[in-house]
Design an enzyme around this catalytic site. Structure first.
Site, mmCIF file in Angstrom:
data_model
loop_
_atom_site.group_PDB
_atom_site.id
_atom_site.type_symbol
_atom_site.label_atom_id
_atom_site.label_comp_id
_atom_site.label_asym_id
_atom_site.label_seq_id
_atom_site.Cartn_x
_atom_site.Cartn_y
_atom_site.Cartn_z
ATOM 1 N N GLU A 44 -15.786 132.320 -82.244
ATOM 2 C CA GLU A 44 -16.419 133.551 -81.777
ATOM 3 C C GLU A 44 -15.307 134.547 -81.505
ATOM 4 O O GLU A 44 -14.359 134.259 -80.764
ATOM 5 C CB GLU A 44 -17.217 133.302 -80.496
ATOM 6 N N ASP A 91 -20.191 123.647 -78.262
ATOM 7 C CA ASP A 91 -19.558 124.900 -77.866
ATOM 8 C C ASP A 91 -18.336 124.597 -76.996
ATOM 9 O O ASP A 91 -18.478 124.059 -75.896
ATOM 10 C CB ASP A 91 -20.608 125.697 -77.059
ATOM 11 N N ASP A 119 -15.496 129.440 -78.230
ATOM 12 C CA ASP A 119 -15.904 130.636 -77.482
ATOM 13 C C ASP A 119 -14.735 131.631 -77.369
ATOM 14 O O ASP A 119 -13.599 131.215 -77.077
ATOM 15 C CB ASP A 119 -16.313 130.159 -76.072
ATOM 16 N N HIS A 142 -27.621 134.069 -78.186
ATOM 17 C CA HIS A 142 -27.985 134.067 -76.763
ATOM 18 C C HIS A 142 -27.389 135.250 -75.997
ATOM 19 O O HIS A 142 -27.689 135.425 -74.823
ATOM 20 C CB HIS A 142 -27.514 132.757 -76.129
ATOM 21 N N ASP A 143 -26.522 136.025 -76.647
ATOM 22 C CA ASP A 143 -25.891 137.164 -75.970
ATOM 23 C C ASP A 143 -26.478 138.499 -76.402
ATOM 24 O O ASP A 143 -25.989 139.552 -75.978
ATOM 25 C CB ASP A 143 -24.384 137.197 -76.279
HETATM 26 C C1 NOJ Z 1 -19.172 134.323 -75.066
HETATM 27 C C2 NOJ Z 1 -20.449 133.601 -74.783
HETATM 28 O O1 NOJ Z 1 -21.255 133.644 -75.926
HETATM 29 C C3 NOJ Z 1 -21.069 134.260 -73.579
HETATM 30 O O2 NOJ Z 1 -22.382 133.816 -73.349
HETATM 31 C C4 NOJ Z 1 -20.168 134.015 -72.403
HETATM 32 O O3 NOJ Z 1 -20.654 134.705 -71.275
HETATM 33 C C5 NOJ Z 1 -18.733 134.491 -72.675
HETATM 34 N N1 NOJ Z 1 -18.273 134.102 -73.974
HETATM 35 C C6 NOJ Z 1 -17.776 133.918 -71.679
HETATM 36 O O4 NOJ Z 1 -17.568 132.564 -71.912
#
Ligand code: NOJ
Length: 551
Positions: free
Chosen positions: A249, A95, A196, A323-324
């Protein structure tokens, strides 16, 4: 890995396996479960960041992109893990958090100490003449997106937490540093990179206020320059090895941009990871609300993306969980009564689409949200900020907790339950987040007597074996049906009809004649036989059915 035929598994290392007597997972813990991953059949693991970090945002606040955080182990542990994975035919995706660094990163520290070179790595601006912040932008985790830069008159931009300072991609030195980091990890056996929030890196030189009633993110998301930056990064790093798989992402992106990011002719990324389909239970687009999901919106989004991305020769990541996100089973399925049926239905509905499927750890055993009762059980910075904001907004404590319970990112971050012992054999001490459902839902039980894991194995194998799944085109079927998400995949003379009932209530659907007469049942989550397939078919609670015709 073949991004069209293989499946990626996401490991949140903090919650996978502890081997050190600590409450958090580590890299050696991953080695322990390689046989499990292999059995599942996945070909690549995406790891959330395990680099040196103060862990304010669980590793998305990186202080050293080239070092392993001691909570996860050492570089030797990493090398041992990478080798063990590769020896078992599993590749690694790391990542890369390149929109920002931790304020503890040496670059930021040097900048704070007055080093001009490093001040130019970040986005520093003076306040407005009236003393207010440089712009009215909101941070994604709540509050303003600017924070005071030491004892100067300047502010630094921080679109996430105030300890995550945005990098200035306009500076070629920053871009060179970042491609060096990718190259560094390529020499350490990494063949996949996740970038990210990569579509917010293109901030303008002159930053302006968002007009009233508009969201500030429009001012810095998907700027055309992002494509230029990605082409450059591709050329200077991962693009030199055609085997490398990349995923961007994308925050609040568009189909058009995603085609541009991923059409192979453009040499940017392999695929995009976007969230529109997971915002269908947001009231007025606001995450921290609680409403039932809008099925027709979900279908329309999935179909529009599938059809248009195919037409534009782009490529999409397919996922329900990460994970989000709270667990999809809680949002779109039945976490109690029809847990097994709905887990399989969701899996089939997604894995038979066009794109690269991702499995988030625990999904393959039907994990559900922990339903915590108290705020003290949560850890996530976004959740804790949301709690404060919701409380200030005047909601009652029970309402606030109800929303937190439904939407918190910690729902996905609870430890993997490997068996039914107190801590699920995740750790020997109370884990950093507790998993109250370990007794009922755990790997040991699932492998001994469950059927969800087997269903995922089947889906992974089918994608591998059938070109119609990996390469076929897609047509929505019965698009207006109020309970069923259905589609037809086609490649040459091969055809696949996929029917998914998203509800407990039984429902009728018409099966096209060609699938009644000539098909075989490829996949089902109920015990049915070919004789049951009639023109008018009744789908049971959360039933999924895939019918395949091959001439
Ligand atoms: C996306 C990530 O998946 C998340 O977990 C993170 O808090 C934010 N980007 C900031 O990096």
């Amino acid at each position: 890995m073949d991004y069209k035929k293989d499946v990626i598994y996401q490991i949140y290392p903090k919650s996978f396996q502890s081997t050190t007597g600590k409450p958090t997972g580590d890299l050696r813990g991953v080695i322990k479960h390689i046989p499990y991953l292999k059995k599942l059949g996945i070909k690549m693991v995406w790891f959330n960041p395990f680099f040196t970090s103060p862990q304010k945002d669980n590793g998305y606040d990186i202080a050293d992109f080239r070092a392993i955080d001691p909570i996860y182990g050492t570089m030797d542990d990493y090398m041992a893990m990478a080798k063990a994975l590769r020896d078992n035919g599993i590749e690694l995706m790391l990542d890369m958090v390149f929109n920002h660094t931790s304020t503890e990163h040496i670059w930021f520290q040097k900048a704070l100490a007055g080093d001009k070179k490093y001040q130019d790595y970040y986005i520093l601006r003076p306040g407005k003449p009236d003393g207010s912040l440089p712009t009215n932008w909101e941070s994604k985790f709540g509050g303003p997106a600017w924070n005071k830069f030491g004892d100067t008159d300047l502010y630094y931009l921080c679109l996430y937490d105030k300890t995550q300072a945005d990098l200035d991609w306009r500076n070629p030195d920053v871009r060179a540093e970042l491609s060096d980091i990718v190259n560094f990890w390529m020499t350490k056996g990494v063949t996949g990179f996740r970038f990210d929030v990569i579509n917010v890196i293109g901030k303008d030189e002159i930053l302006v206020d968002a007009p009233p009633e508009t969201e500030s993110k429009k001012l810095y998301t998907d700027k055309p320059i992002v494509h230029t930056y990605l082409k450059e990064l591709n050329q200077h790093s991962f693009g030199q090895d055609p085997e490398i798989v990349t995923v961007g992402e994308m925050s609040s992106t568009t189909i058009e941009n995603c085609i541009e990011y991923t059409n192979p002719d453009n040499h940017e990324l392999t695929m995009v990871f976007n969230f529109h389909h997971l915002k269908v239970d947001y009231e007025n687009g606001q995450k921290w609300t609680k409403i039932p999901f809008d099925f027709s919106a979900l279908k329309n989004i999935l179909f529009d993306w599938q059809v248009d991305i195919t037409a534009g020769n782009g490529w999409n990541a397919l996922f329900w969980n990460c994970h989000d996100q709270p667990r999809a089973l809680n949002r779109f399925g039945s976490p109690d009564k029809y847990r097994v049926e709905s887990a399989k239905m969701l899996a089939a509905a997604l894995h038979l689409l066009r794109g690269t499927p991702y499995i988030y750890m625990g999904e393959e055993i039907g994990m559900v949200d922990p339903d915590y009762s108290s705020l003290s059980q949560y850890d996530d910075i976004e959740t804790l900020n949301a709690y404060k904001e919701l409380t200030v907004s005047g909601l009652k404590e029970t309402e606030v907790m109800d929303i937190i319970r439904t939407k918190s990112r910690d729902n996905a971050r609870i430890p993997m339950p490997w068996d039914d012992s107190e801590f699920g054999s995740f750790s020997t001490v109370t884990p950093w987040l507790t998993n109250p459902k370990t007794k009922d839902i755990n790997v040991k039980k699932e492998l001994e007597s469950g059927s969800i894991f087997k269903f995922y194995q089947q889906l992974i194998q089918l994608r591998h074996d059938l070109d119609v799944i990996s390469d076929g085109d897609i047509t929505p079927y019965s698009r207006d049906h109020d309970q069923v998400f259905a589609y037809i995949r086609r490649l040459g003379t091969d055809r696949l009809l996929v029917l998914n009932n998203f509800y407990e209530k039984e429902t009728e659907i018409e099966i096209p004649k060609e699938f009644v007469d000539d098909s075989r049942i490829l996949l089902a989550n109920y015990d049915i036989s070919k004789n049951d397939i009639k023109t008018s078919y009744t789908l049971k609670a959360y039933e999924t059915l895939a019918l395949y015709v091959s001439e």
